[in-house]
Design a protein around this motif. Structure first.
Motif, short mmCIF file in Angstrom:
data_model
loop_
_atom_site.label_atom_id
_atom_site.label_comp_id
_atom_site.label_asym_id
_atom_site.label_seq_id
_atom_site.Cartn_x
_atom_site.Cartn_y
_atom_site.Cartn_z
N PRO A 171 0.82 -1.22 0.00
CA PRO A 171 0.00 0.00 0.00
C PRO A 171 0.85 1.27 0.00
O PRO A 171 1.97 1.29 0.52
N VAL A 172 0.31 2.33 -0.58
CA VAL A 172 0.92 3.65 -0.48
C VAL A 172 0.39 4.28 0.81
O VAL A 172 -0.76 4.73 0.87
N LYS A 173 1.20 4.28 1.86
CA LYS A 173 0.72 4.62 3.19
C LYS A 173 0.13 6.02 3.29
O LYS A 173 -0.89 6.23 3.94
N SER A 174 0.77 6.98 2.65
CA SER A 174 0.30 8.37 2.77
C SER A 174 -1.11 8.54 2.20
O SER A 174 -1.93 9.29 2.75
N LEU A 175 -1.41 7.82 1.10
CA LEU A 175 -2.72 7.95 0.48
C LEU A 175 -3.78 7.18 1.27
O LEU A 175 -4.95 7.58 1.32
N VAL A 176 -3.39 6.07 1.90
CA VAL A 176 -4.33 5.35 2.76
C VAL A 176 -4.67 6.22 3.98
O VAL A 176 -5.83 6.32 4.39
N ASP A 194 -0.58 -2.79 6.71
CA ASP A 194 0.55 -3.71 6.87
C ASP A 194 0.90 -4.23 5.49
O ASP A 194 0.18 -3.96 4.51
N PRO A 195 2.02 -4.93 5.34
CA PRO A 195 2.46 -5.31 3.99
C PRO A 195 1.46 -6.16 3.22
O PRO A 195 1.50 -6.19 1.99
N GLU A 196 0.56 -6.86 3.91
CA GLU A 196 -0.33 -7.78 3.22
C GLU A 196 -1.73 -7.26 3.00
O GLU A 196 -2.48 -7.80 2.18
N LYS A 197 -2.15 -6.23 3.75
CA LYS A 197 -3.52 -5.74 3.57
C LYS A 197 -3.67 -4.34 4.15
O LYS A 197 -2.87 -3.88 4.96
N THR A 215 -10.72 4.90 -2.39
CA THR A 215 -9.62 4.58 -3.29
C THR A 215 -8.41 4.17 -2.47
O THR A 215 -7.97 4.92 -1.59
N VAL A 216 -7.88 3.00 -2.74
CA VAL A 216 -6.67 2.50 -2.07
C VAL A 216 -5.60 2.34 -3.14
O VAL A 216 -5.76 1.57 -4.09
N SER A 217 -4.51 3.05 -2.98
CA SER A 217 -3.43 3.03 -3.96
C SER A 217 -2.33 2.07 -3.53
O SER A 217 -2.00 1.98 -2.34
N VAL A 218 -1.77 1.35 -4.50
CA VAL A 218 -0.69 0.41 -4.22
C VAL A 218 0.45 0.64 -5.21
O VAL A 218 0.25 1.23 -6.28
N GLU A 219 1.63 0.18 -4.83
CA GLU A 219 2.79 0.29 -5.70
C GLU A 219 3.56 -1.03 -5.67
O GLU A 219 3.51 -1.77 -4.68
N GLN A 220 4.24 -1.30 -6.76
CA GLN A 220 4.97 -2.56 -6.86
C GLN A 220 6.28 -2.47 -6.09
O GLN A 220 7.05 -1.54 -6.22
N GLU A 221 6.50 -3.47 -5.26
CA GLU A 221 7.77 -3.57 -4.52
C GLU A 221 8.69 -4.59 -5.17
O GLU A 221 9.90 -4.37 -5.30
N ILE A 222 8.10 -5.73 -5.59
CA ILE A 222 8.85 -6.80 -6.24
C ILE A 222 8.04 -7.27 -7.44
O ILE A 222 6.83 -7.45 -7.34
N GLU A 223 8.68 -7.47 -8.57
CA GLU A 223 7.96 -7.94 -9.74
C GLU A 223 7.66 -9.44 -9.59
O GLU A 223 8.56 -10.23 -9.31
N VAL A 224 6.41 -9.80 -9.75
CA VAL A 224 5.97 -11.20 -9.63
C VAL A 224 5.25 -11.59 -10.92
O VAL A 224 4.34 -10.87 -11.36
N GLN A 225 5.63 -12.69 -11.48
CA GLN A 225 4.98 -13.17 -12.70
C GLN A 225 3.74 -13.99 -12.36
O GLN A 225 3.62 -14.57 -11.28
#
Length: 553
Positions: A450-455, A470-473, A489-499
């Motif tokens: 999650p993008v903490k500031s926007l949450v 938290d990292p999972e929800k 609106t809950v914004s998220v950003e990629q930390e690790i690329e997962v296929q």
């Protein structure tokens, strides 16, 4: 029983007819767990930090991490079974729970679910906190002033009639309705002050008891009757206690329950107060224990695998009743062997004695579905619980929440691979007008955070009382929901690329009636998946309307 005796009880572990074989055969993990302890509090004492698998991020929910520790420690001291590990754990939870609870205190001495974010204190919660602070003083140091301030504030809200004025929002709107609102509130506060044993508040208590006594003949609610019976038991008014219990025993000391409350936290509280009222009489005999054992059985049936119940209030009151019962019926374990058999073979074997009486022993129950037999040899008492986990298919029933989830931007591009928004729209469509406090949980896709500031910015929305990241929800606490569609609106950003991303879920539920819920799946804008908009139904683990699908890329 004699050491040579062997007693057996047969039980059946089956999936409901609505659960197709494929929904459980494909699961790799064991689905059924058998738990055993030599004491009724075994699961509680082993799970003091997780009695409820629910968030505890407000001033009322925090109490479920606080009060049970007091009850368990009181019980273990009484039976002389306190271990250094359990005591240390309980004291740590008490200290942290006490310090955290002070964060929800108002300047006038009252408490509310979200502290000074709320316009005023909550009279129910203030009474609850005052009673708990009074009990915990036997174990940790606390300042006397918060207790005094809380009780003084309660007194300031007592009306000339003896009742107390309702201040702040009720935790659970099942408690609303007619005259019982005022009487249940008065009974609850009176019980709290009686348990504090404050001589200087005798006049306030007597005034409240007089009002309750006068109104007792006109009360129809089983919950209010049970609470009042407990109050008069604390006040040592045997005649009034017995009058109220006679009405309740007709409903609860025989097979079946009050169907209007079946499966609810309110039913657990009602049965717990009935049991407490019975157990609080001056002398409890063996025949008394036998008489109200059906209530104990119904409470045990509603325990979760961690020793708690549905939500906060019922867990605290339910545990108070069970632990009081355990204190009256405790005896040191003998040497007991417990065997669990299927038709074909011996599956499990346990041993319970004085050294491991409080230890919660667990093992997977294999070969389900099936018929099993628990055989007990030796002397002593054991408590056995089976927990069954399974998937259920969606089915239609009366809708309670409507939940729509979309990801934005809709079209996948390089930017959307790194950052996207969840657009969540939710409303309540049940028959109560509005929900209780509702929680939205947005689970994260693998590799995203999650993008903490926007949450955090969501707290600017009036009905949002708190957010947790938290990292999972992400968890969003809502004061309530009604038929008005609310958008978040809950914004998220990629930390690790997962296929090959798998879908994640968004879940909304009523904190005090978790069976009222909705779940929707979503995937990233650049995945080859879909976003599912769903509607939930009461009393269904996974639920939806006829599906509406939105292409996500």
């Amino acid at each position: 029983m004699p050491s040579s005796a062997v007693k057996g009880i047969q039980f059946l572990v089956m999936f409901p007819c609505s659960c197709p074989a494929k929904s459980w055969r494909d699961l790799a993990e064991p689905l059924s767990l058998l738990s055993l302890s030599g004491d009724i509090t075994g699961s509680v004492s082993q799970n003091l930090d997780q009695l409820l698998q629910m968030p505890v991020g407000c001033g009322e929910q925090n109490m479920v991490k606080f009060v049970p520790n007091i009850l368990v420690l009181q019980y273990l001291e009484k039976i002389k079974q306190v271990t250094p590990k359990i005591k240390q754990q309980a004291l740590e939870h008490m200290q942290s729970g006490y310090q955290r609870q002070l964060l929800y205190k108002h300047d006038n001495g009252s408490y509310s679910a979200f502290g000074k974010r709320d316009a005023e204190g909550n009279i129910w919660l203030t009474a609850f906190v005052a009673r708990a602070f009074g009990q915990v003083r036997a174990y940790i140091y606390i300042d006397d002033q918060p207790v005094k301030d809380a009780v003084d504030w309660l007194g300031q809200n007592q009306l000339p009639s003896g009742c107390f004025r309702s201040v702040g929002k009720l935790f659970n709107n099942q408690l609303k309705g007619g005259v019982d609102d005022e009487l249940s509130l008065t009974a609850y506060i009176t019980a709290s002050v009686l348990e504090l044993h404050l001589d200087e508040k005798a006049a306030m208590v007597e005034k409240a008891l007089g009002r309750l006594k006068k109104a007792s003949h006109d009360v129809d609610s089983a919950y209010t009757q049970a609470l009042m019976a407990y109050v008069f038991a604390l006040a040592k008014d045997t005649e009034m206690r017995q009058q109220l219990l006679e009405k309740l025993d007709e409903k609860f000391l025989k097979p079946g329950t009050d169907e209007s409350m079946t499966g609810s936290s309110l039913l657990v509280e009602t049965m717990a107060y009935i049991l407490l009222a019975h157990l609080s009489q001056p002398e409890v005999t063996a025949s008394d224990i036998t008489k109200f054992s059906p209530i104990l059985h119904q409470l045990n049936q509603r325990c979760n695998s961690f020793g708690g119940f549905y939500s906060t209030q019922d867990t605290v009151v339910g545990l108070q009743a069970l632990i009081k019962y355990a204190g009256l019926t405790y005896r040191e374990a003998g040497n007991t062997k417990v065997m669990v058999r299927s038709k074909e073979a011996l599956l499990l074997e346990f041993h319970v004695d004085g050294k491991n009486q409080l230890v919660l022993q667990q093992a997977p129950l294999l070969g389900i579905p099936g018929v099993y037999t628990v055989q007990v040899a030796g002397s002593g008492c054991v408590y056995v619980q089976t927990t069954l986990s399974y998937n259920v298919p969606a089915h239609k029933s009366e809708a309670v929440f409507v939940l729509h989830v979309e990801t934005a931007p809709v079209e996948g591009n390089d930017a959307a691979r790194k950052h996207f928004d969840h657009q969540v729209a939710v409303s309540y469509t049940g028959d109560r007008g509005s929900s209780n406090m509702a929680l939205i949980e947005v689970k994260m896709l693998s590799g995203f955070i999650p993008v903490k500031s926007l949450v955090k910015a969501l707290k600017k929305i009036p009905i949002v009382k708190r957010t947790e990241v938290d990292p999972e929800k992400v968890t969003i606490y809502l004061e309530e929901l009604d038929k008005t569609l609310q958008n978040f609106t809950v914004s998220v950003e990629q930390e690790i690329e997962v296929q090959h991303l798998k879908p994640a879920t968004v879940h909304v539920y009523d904190y005090y009636q978790p069976g009222d819920h909705a779940t929707a799946e979503y995937n990233a804008p650049c995945s080859s998946g879909w976003v599912r908009n769903s509607v939930s139904e009461a009393n269904c683990s996974v639920s939806k309307l006829p599906e509406t699908w939105t292409r996500s890329c």
